[in-house]
Design an enzyme around this catalytic site. Sequence first.
Site, PDB file in Angstrom:
ATOM      1  N   TYR A 173      21.855  11.367  55.180  1.00 45.44           N
ATOM      2  CA  TYR A 173      22.409  11.137  56.511  1.00 45.44           C
ATOM      3  C   TYR A 173      23.869  11.577  56.538  1.00 45.44           C
ATOM      4  O   TYR A 173      24.773  10.779  56.280  1.00 45.44           O
ATOM      5  CB  TYR A 173      22.355   9.638  56.831  1.00 45.44           C
ATOM      6  CG  TYR A 173      21.003   9.094  57.199  1.00 45.44           C
ATOM      7  CD1 TYR A 173      19.890   9.900  57.316  1.00 45.44           C
ATOM      8  CD2 TYR A 173      20.848   7.728  57.457  1.00 45.44           C
ATOM      9  CE1 TYR A 173      18.654   9.385  57.661  1.00 45.44           C
ATOM     10  CE2 TYR A 173      19.604   7.201  57.809  1.00 45.44           C
ATOM     11  CZ  TYR A 173      18.525   8.042  57.906  1.00 45.44           C
ATOM     12  OH  TYR A 173      17.303   7.513  58.251  1.00 45.44           O
ATOM     13  N   ILE A 187      12.285  13.847  50.956  1.00 50.49           N
ATOM     14  CA  ILE A 187      13.585  13.868  51.616  1.00 50.49           C
ATOM     15  C   ILE A 187      13.411  13.403  53.038  1.00 50.49           C
ATOM     16  O   ILE A 187      12.494  13.845  53.739  1.00 50.49           O
ATOM     17  CB  ILE A 187      14.170  15.302  51.566  1.00 50.49           C
ATOM     18  CG1 ILE A 187      14.487  15.638  50.111  1.00 50.49           C
ATOM     19  CG2 ILE A 187      15.387  15.434  52.466  1.00 50.49           C
ATOM     20  CD1 ILE A 187      14.433  17.107  49.815  1.00 50.49           C
ATOM     21  N   LYS A 188      14.306  12.508  53.440  1.00 50.71           N
ATOM     22  CA  LYS A 188      14.235  12.004  54.793  1.00 50.71           C
ATOM     23  C   LYS A 188      15.526  12.341  55.522  1.00 50.71           C
ATOM     24  O   LYS A 188      16.614  11.996  55.055  1.00 50.71           O
ATOM     25  CB  LYS A 188      14.049  10.481  54.749  1.00 50.71           C
ATOM     26  CG  LYS A 188      13.792   9.891  56.100  1.00 50.71           C
ATOM     27  CD  LYS A 188      14.589   8.639  56.264  1.00 50.71           C
ATOM     28  CE  LYS A 188      14.587   8.175  57.685  1.00 50.71           C
ATOM     29  NZ  LYS A 188      15.430   6.988  57.862  1.00 50.71           N
ATOM     30  N   VAL A 189      15.381  13.025  56.650  1.00 51.63           N
ATOM     31  CA  VAL A 189      16.549  13.352  57.475  1.00 51.63           C
ATOM     32  C   VAL A 189      16.262  12.934  58.917  1.00 51.63           C
ATOM     33  O   VAL A 189      15.135  12.587  59.273  1.00 51.63           O
ATOM     34  CB  VAL A 189      16.883  14.862  57.422  1.00 51.63           C
ATOM     35  CG1 VAL A 189      17.310  15.275  56.014  1.00 51.63           C
ATOM     36  CG2 VAL A 189      15.702  15.698  57.887  1.00 51.63           C
ATOM     37  N   ILE A 240       9.154   8.757  59.370  1.00 52.27           N
ATOM     38  CA  ILE A 240       9.477   7.444  58.857  1.00 52.27           C
ATOM     39  C   ILE A 240       9.937   6.673  60.082  1.00 52.27           C
ATOM     40  O   ILE A 240      10.876   7.058  60.765  1.00 52.27           O
ATOM     41  CB  ILE A 240      10.520   7.543  57.724  1.00 52.27           C
ATOM     42  CG1 ILE A 240      10.742   6.210  57.067  1.00 52.27           C
ATOM     43  CG2 ILE A 240      11.804   8.194  58.148  1.00 52.27           C
ATOM     44  CD1 ILE A 240      11.261   6.317  55.642  1.00 52.27           C
TER      45      ILE A 240
END
Lengths: 306, 306, 306, 306, 306
Positions: free
Chosen positions: B171, B203-205, B278
């Site tokens: 983030y 990977i979470k963006v 997510i």
Amino acid sequence: MANRVDEILGWYGADHPGVLKNLRWMLESGRLGGTGKMVILPVDQGFEHGPARSFAKNPAGYDPLYHYQLAIDAGCNAYAAPLGFLEAGARQFAGRIPTILKLNNSESLLSTSDPKPAVTASVEDALRLGCAAVGFTIYPGSAERNEMYMEFREIAEDAKSVGLAVVLWSYPRGSGLSKEGETAIDVIAYGAQIAAQLGAHIIKVKAPTDHIEQAAARAVYEAEGIEVSSLADRIAHVVQSTFDGRRIVIFSGGAAKDTDGVLAEVRGIAAGGGFGSIMGRNAFQRPKGEAIELLHSVMDLYLERA
Amino acid sequence: MANRVDEILGWYGADHPGVLKNLRWMLESGRLGGTGKMVILPVDQGFEHGPARSFAKNPAGYDPLYHYQLAIDAGCNAYAAPLGFLEAGARQFAGRIPTILKLNNSESLLSTSDPKPAVTASVEDALRLGCAAVGFTIYPGSAERNEMYMEFREIAEDAKSVGLAVVLWSYPRGSGLSKEGETAIDVIAYGAQIAAQLGAHIIKVKAPTDHIEQAAARAVYEAEGIEVSSLADRIAHVVQSTFDGRRIVIFSGGAAKDTDGVLAEVRGIAAGGGFGSIMGRNAFQRPKGEAIELLHSVMDLYLERA
Amino acid sequence: MANRVDEILGWYGADHPGVLKNLRWMLESGRLGGTGKMVILPVDQGFEHGPARSFAKNPAGYDPLYHYQLAIDAGCNAYAAPLGFLEAGARQFAGRIPTILKLNNSESLLSTSDPKPAVTASVEDALRLGCAAVGFTIYPGSAERNEMYMEFREIAEDAKSVGLAVVLWSYPRGSGLSKEGETAIDVIAYGAQIAAQLGAHIIKVKAPTDHIEQAAARAVYEAEGIEVSSLADRIAHVVQSTFDGRRIVIFSGGAAKDTDGVLAEVRGIAAGGGFGSIMGRNAFQRPKGEAIELLHSVMDLYLERA
Amino acid sequence: MANRVDEILGWYGADHPGVLKNLRWMLESGRLGGTGKMVILPVDQGFEHGPARSFAKNPAGYDPLYHYQLAIDAGCNAYAAPLGFLEAGARQFAGRIPTILKLNNSESLLSTSDPKPAVTASVEDALRLGCAAVGFTIYPGSAERNEMYMEFREIAEDAKSVGLAVVLWSYPRGSGLSKEGETAIDVIAYGAQIAAQLGAHIIKVKAPTDHIEQAAARAVYEAEGIEVSSLADRIAHVVQSTFDGRRIVIFSGGAAKDTDGVLAEVRGIAAGGGFGSIMGRNAFQRPKGEAIELLHSVMDLYLERA
Amino acid sequence: MANRVDEILGWYGADHPGVLKNLRWMLESGRLGGTGKMVILPVDQGFEHGPARSFAKNPAGYDPLYHYQLAIDAGCNAYAAPLGFLEAGARQFAGRIPTILKLNNSESLLSTSDPKPAVTASVEDALRLGCAAVGFTIYPGSAERNEMYMEFREIAEDAKSVGLAVVLWSYPRGSGLSKEGETAIDVIAYGAQIAAQLGAHIIKVKAPTDHIEQAAARAVYEAEGIEVSSLADRIAHVVQSTFDGRRIVIFSGGAAKDTDGVLAEVRGIAAGGGFGSIMGRNAFQRPKGEAIELLHSVMDLYLERA
């Protein structure tokens, strides 16, 4: 040809045979194998500059496997990258080309006057991934330099103890240097000396300009008549400053240029006795065929001097 | 369908079979099991925003067991939460759904321009609680970024060595970025690249906007004609920026929205080739029936593209 | 009665039987033993406020043995103190009453806007002294909060691994909060949530006022109609915010008050479903007989609600 | 040809890329490089049998550098020796040929019915010396076998964690076996299976005879009609017994023989699908020219089958 | 009554308060709580003699929870068992009765003249399971005795450092002793002395006979007129031999007997000043009602002497 590699390895008499094995692996790989000259493909720009600035021009480069294959197809001595890029192809390409794991990296979402990279991988990662060497970047002149030197000290000690070679990127920058000073001949030579004194096996610096940054240095350069007018002169001075040629020092070309610009610079590096080039954006931002052609032209210039 | 999971696992050739086991557990769980797409329920807002802001709208969410059951009933691939929430249900729900232990968290009683989460749990905790993965948050662009990268480096190395998958929330934020810049397409793509280079498996963006934050990036986007006008275009660019699609990258929706808003966004993510969503507040702040209905609709959009 | 203790222990399913043993020891000791309610005597004011401010009013309290005996004679569930006070009586009172070793403490010779206690004892000390639990203080909202959270993380992991229960004092304060905000209902509830997410077994907070400190929280409290006008309402909200009542949360009374003031507050805590009180100055600054009388009255109020 | 190496490396999916790199180094070195076949020069007889018995016949072999050079000149895939022999030439020959450090060795000044070698070097030594692999000997059937298996377990775990390949010499012997039984087909096949189950990457056994040692085994061999009359049949049975051909199993020739005897045996090994030979005394006890000629003839027999 | 416990704890002045806490827990639990006398239920016969020999007579005993409940219902001071039996009920019974984890155990599938138990659990296990103590068995007189003493030394040091009490079963046996000698008064007294010298807090020996095993001892017993004709005399001599009564020494009854036999023996132990009994087969091989009745009768005999 093999004699030149043996001669070079003879300079590293304090190191374990394990380190020599990995230096030899790099020195005997690729089209320049055995000449004592090196061309290395580094691809850390995704981390350092962001993906689009790095790969949009030749979108094949978004794929980490592309770079492994490019380095092999072009006959590079080694391929250097951060953890993620190496992990992505380590199994498929295990043992096919020497790899250098970059252990620290900087991103450019925040710009600071005294930068310091973050340590992003370990010596254990390099063993696990079958690398020939670890790579590390220092910024001599940054207010954070001592932190970097001390991080490097521990990493280099660990790497040498397990037989990994150590490649040190020495890029002077920080609040004590002007922008022009970052590539000044006195500063580049000084950065190379620091890297050698820190115990690096292979040292990577930028090609120096004829600017002289520090007054105290200028006085000596003038008094002693150190020749810095041509690139070849300056390269020779940097090589001399790196233990009188007893350490491998290679040069980066920096930002992308046209082919003539690249080759003119390499001609100077080769003429000055530089050990080789580390060429990233000028290689992977071209279409693969052109990149290989350029890298071959670069290697040919070194072959002429080998 | 299983072939797609095998194909994905093939991208992680540097990892232990133990890591692949846990990636497979997540990829083959829930309604999207086997498709290579993922919907994960994260509930760290109690720590990040406080309990009333998180749970007052649907007070069932004050109970930690509620979220485990919601994730199971909705057919999510995994459930992610901080230590306390996972500990509260770890025995009853052991092995019923893959869990991701968030190892660092920020509270919002104090707001700073260059934030950094606290490390609040360990890799050992994740093993003890039977988790499939550890989760970690970095803030690229924060003056504290290097600290976070280095904390992550150690955690990721440890986690991988014991066979846990590593999920990285990237983030961008901090004094070098405008508020708008935090979700700018160039910045989100850069944050995804950094996460991949740091060695994350998943990977979470955030879903990116069409804003471009950095001048150097803008020049490239314009010169190379990178298409960022539709969400699908932008997602495709982020996926490309995450090792050309060779890393699992999923997207968060951010603040609570109405159902149409959520689904429109997911439609863009799915169309652009995103690996999944997510979805926290948009799920657990709705009554359970509505939440399941929404999550199923989201999953259906991914199923269409699987 | 035993059923209530078993029910409470059932909430801690992620913990070793060794931790449950020590939670049970505290829950089954003293006059409230077996009810699920707790009254704990804490005496850390000697460190926190200095000896005269703490003990001059009832000079018997200068003697560390006095407090052990007071806690036993009054039928408290446990006695909490810093290292020195516990060491002074640990042999004579070994096993007679559960003790909680406070592992960090603040002195007040220097006042800072963003305070942080010093770690003054260890988990090993707690084992050596035969304690049932370790205690720790965090200041959510302090600029030093992350340091405290990370110290706690390590301590809690260690304590749990050797079967000690973990009691967390969560006292929001620091430059981001007004003085009034330190006991605001939104802030107290947030502090309790943070403590629970950090993995504490028993959480101690201050009794909240009806002030709401944070604008983002106020909007939710108003929109959702969260009732905070009576103390019982606020206690119920804090209990809900502590994993919907699935963690033991107890309340401190703060500065010394008259007996009616103390009992009125406890009545509200008991009515709101609080698990008990931690009562220091209001106990040990009274003559022993009065102190026991007051503590018995407090316990009676909890017995009515058990 | 490279495809065969990739196919072989594909069998070692549980290993780090670092291990694969070293397996590839051995598999791609020398005259058999890339064929999946191997001929290794081992020289541990100085320790095992004493110097005169080992080197008097060809006194050049007293010099440790002789063997490095012989292995290179003959085009072997690797050279294996104890610590002292490797240390003596490690610097000069660093990286010129893959080396295997034998980590345990037996001397023959005392003969025991249940032998066990001494551990004489370490994984750290192997890293320091730049080896590709460590070697270890077990004696299945010895009363001391469990000690050897447990020593190997630790060594193999360490070696794999740092990316070294693991070569296991499996030589059944001990009070439970007849002299003839040491090379019985059932016993050799059993020894190979044990080595594979212990996690070796490369397994070395003796060429088996058609004797069957164990009554229980004989019953099965007869009932199932397992063909063991020709050497090729027996080799095929050993390869099958080593995970159905999914582990590299190579064969030693044992005592010095005449050239025809050596080649006849290798012809059988190659015909049965063996992966190669490890040939010591038959090589280094001949004059260098003859030794190279013999080794080339051996390699040619494998090339015919590659 | 509490005074006797304090007096006993006063003998252990070298131990941490943590150890005293656990000794107190055992001394104040059950029907004999506070008297300084102890009756402990041990159930390690499943490991030592096999399941049918242990549990077939009263099949309820196959269930590990049965023994926890029997010890509680009969009012024992503690329950002792190997790892598996304690793990099976540790959560349900956490904190309900002090437990003693037997850290070593012997099976009887192989009988040797110089036996030695295997270490089968750890001090960390005891902390994790919330035990009050660890138990260990030594066989003074076995050729393996020094191994056991040295294992015990490490275990006792660790246990004491984390506040666990240490119970030592001292059972002389081995090739140097006759079968009759194993319970000879001189040998039992010697075994008790060894246990005390090794630093045990609680010592368990068999009830001694009037046989004297060693000639050198016999000479002294006769010269000094040591009275060993009645069981009470012999018990008094053992208590004297255990630091003149300053260590807790308890007695086992051995093989199952009829009720009168058990009680007669206990009457002698109590009369001689023994601290209590450890009673396994005589308890758990009877139906539960009868077992409780017998244990209560045993306790009553100690209460008469308390």
